[in-house]
Design a protein around this motif. Structure first.
Motif: not given
Ligand code: ZN
Length: 329
Positions: A131, A134, A174, A177
């Motif tokens: 991702c 993050c 992801c 997020c």
């Molecule tokens: Zn993420």
């Protein structure tokens, strides 16, 4: 967290330049979904003068809308504000009927929402495995089948449906997020944009530990150790952008759930002294270089340019810099 550097990500045999890639992306939509025809149909079917003006603008500027860089997309948004067109698309925290029609014209649902076609072409070309926001979750693409992550709209599609398929508005992320950010309307000055800046260069993870494990001699004592992960700006002028990213995506909270990994990195950094590492590297033919050796030892990528390859790689690298196993920035 991760910058999407298309120049490095794209297969050079397939695309001579990023511009080639942008043009192919544009052509794919023009050929398959024919958004301009659908916009023309919408224009013909509406009697509202402002709706007609909006659709005319979108047809005229179609190519720019699809492949322009984020700062240019912001200018398009500003144009809508100046023209007072915003409320025609988004009113009382909801996309209007006209806004929903625009979303349909751009074909976002056909190309990105469906499980199998969900941006798979784009996902395969960008070819990331974690991702962007993050670097804590995987985001893999099963070749020719499925992209196992979501595309977040940096400028939310609820407010800006006309940017719903814009290349630089689609951020591989992801589900956590994407859902956390949801409809938050971000701006480029205050928030990290993965196509625009490199948060990895601006911030670092830092582990606080007490007591110092170098002074602990048993695992029983080690269990009493207090760990805390901080995500901090490297320079004063980046403090705001780092804090805002940390707050929005709960970066420190997420990484503080990984004390076990932090603990393993810390302990290995103590056990594997520079002398021991040197001795291992002397074993003929086992490791081509120190970075490869460290990748096996710490089970993650050690090069800054490979952060996108595996979750927690930024975290691993920053802790290894803190413990002086690899060179600091
Ligand atoms: Zn993420």
């Amino acid at each position: 967290m991760i910058i999407i550097n298309l120049k490095n990500r794209l297969d050079k045999k397939e695309f001579k330049s990023v511009v080639d890639f942008e043009l192919e992306y544009l052509l794919k939509f023009k050929k398959n979904t024919k958004p301009q025809d659908k916009l023309q149909e919408l224009k013909n079917n509406t009697s509202d003068i402002n709706e007609k003006k909006i659709v005319t603008y979108l047809i005229r500027n179609f190519d720019s809308i699809i492949i322009e860089k984020p700062n240019k997309l912001k200018k398009i948004i500003d144009h809508f504000k100046t023209q007072k067109w915003e409320e025609i698309i988004y009113k009382s925290s909801k996309t209007t009927d006209f806004g929903t029609k625009l979303l349909e014209c751009f074909g976002y649902k056909d190309r990105f929402r469906d499980g199998k076609t969900r941006g798979i072409w784009l996902a395969e070309k960008i070819n990331l495995k974690s991702c962007c926001y993050c670097n804590a979750q995987y985001g893999i693409t099963i070749k020719g089948k499925k992209a196992l992550f979501q595309f977040d709209h940096f400028f939310p599609k609820t407010k800006y449906p006309y940017l719903s398929i814009s290349l630089y508005n689609l951020i591989p992320s992801c589900a956590n997020c994407n859902n956390t950010k949801n409809r938050t309307d971000l701006n480029l000055e205050e928030y990290f944009h993965p196509y625009f800046n490199n948060l990895s260069d601006l911030a670092k993870f830092h582990l606080e530990y007490d007591p110092d494990p170098r002074k602990i001699f048993t695992f029983k004592e080690l269990k009493k150790q207090n760990l805390k992960v901080n995500f901090i700006a490297k320079a004063v002028d980046t403090f705001d952008i780092v804090s805002k990213h940390n707050e929005l995506y709960s970066i420190e909270d997420i990484y503080n759930c990984h004390h076990d990994i932090a603990d393993e990195i810390l302990m290995k950094s103590i056990i594997y002294t520079q002398k021991l590492i040197k001795n291992h590297l002397k074993i003929d033919g086992l490791f081509p270089d120190k970075k490869t050796y460290l990748r096996y030892l710490f089970s993650n990528y050690i090069n800054e340019s490979e952060i996108h390859n595996r979750p927690l790689s930024k975290f691993t690298q920053d802790l290894l810099k803190q413990f002086k196993i690899i060179d600091s920035y």
